[in-house]
Scaffold this motif. Structure first.
Motif, PDB file in Angstrom:
ATOM      1  N   ALA A   1       0.853  -1.188   0.000  1.00  0.00           N
ATOM      2  CA  ALA A   1       0.000   0.000   0.000  1.00  0.00           C
ATOM      3  C   ALA A   1       0.889   1.239   0.000  1.00  0.00           C
ATOM      4  CB  ALA A   1      -0.909  -0.021   1.224  1.00  0.00           C
TER       5      ALA A   1
ATOM      6  N   ALA B   1      -4.205   0.785  -2.384  1.00  0.00           N
ATOM      7  CA  ALA B   1      -4.691   0.496  -1.034  1.00  0.00           C
ATOM      8  C   ALA B   1      -4.755  -0.991  -0.731  1.00  0.00           C
ATOM      9  CB  ALA B   1      -6.077   1.111  -0.853  1.00  0.00           C
ATOM     10  N   ASP B   2      -4.812  -1.821  -1.775  1.00  0.00           N
ATOM     11  CA  ASP B   2      -4.931  -3.257  -1.556  1.00  0.00           C
ATOM     12  C   ASP B   2      -4.291  -4.004  -2.719  1.00  0.00           C
ATOM     13  OD1 ASP B   2      -6.875  -3.174  -3.664  1.00  0.00           O
ATOM     14  OD2 ASP B   2      -8.364  -2.586  -2.183  1.00  0.00           O
ATOM     15  N   GLN B   3      -4.410  -5.294  -2.734  1.00  0.00           N
ATOM     16  CA  GLN B   3      -3.720  -6.122  -3.732  1.00  0.00           C
ATOM     17  C   GLN B   3      -4.542  -6.394  -4.986  1.00  0.00           C
ATOM     18  OE1 GLN B   3      -0.468  -7.287  -3.937  1.00  0.00           O
ATOM     19  NE2 GLN B   3      -0.270  -5.702  -2.404  1.00  0.00           N
ATOM     20  N   GLU B   4      -5.533  -5.569  -5.275  1.00  0.00           N
ATOM     21  CA  GLU B   4      -6.273  -5.794  -6.509  1.00  0.00           C
ATOM     22  C   GLU B   4      -5.542  -5.195  -7.703  1.00  0.00           C
ATOM     23  OE1 GLU B   4      -9.753  -2.663  -6.813  1.00  0.00           O
ATOM     24  OE2 GLU B   4      -9.714  -3.585  -4.828  1.00  0.00           O
TER      25      GLU B   4
END
Length: 111
Positions: free
Chosen positions: A57, A89-92
């Motif tokens: 992140a 913000a995330d692992q997408e």
């Protein structure tokens, strides 16, 4: 293989994909940007693999060498490069398209 960050560039002045644009992926550290990877847009204007597969992140930047792209076709332009800064913000998957013309650009979060 697709990385967590992908992009594509469309030249709205010609209505075609912008092939041959150098793109740099960078991450913001404590005080400075660090390059994580570079690529060049393919014949479809896309960069399907750019940087590491896993990203922490934080704040990232894609820098596009748009001036060199327009100079290659003797087209005067205003922006020598375009930097798009965004937050992971995330692992997408994050797809960051860029629409360019010699005197304007636009971007958005794609899918």
């Amino acid at each position: 293989m697709t990385s967590r960050i992908t992009t594509h560039v469309l030249d709205t002045s010609t209505g075609h994909p912008a092939a041959g644009i150098s793109v740099s992926l960078q991450v913001l550290g404590d005080l400075e940007w660090t390059e994580l990877g570079t690529a060049t847009t393919n014949g479809d204007g896309r960069v399907p693999v750019l940087g590491p597969q896993a990203l922490a992140a934080g704040d990232y930047r894609l820098e596009f060498a748009t001036g060199a792209y327009f100079a290659a076709s003797d087209t005067p332009s205003f922006f020598p490069s375009v930097a798009v800064t965004f937050t992971v913000a995330d692992q997408e998957h994050y797809h960051v398209p860029l629409l360019i013309s010699p005197f304007a650009y636009s971007t958005y979060r794609g899918s």
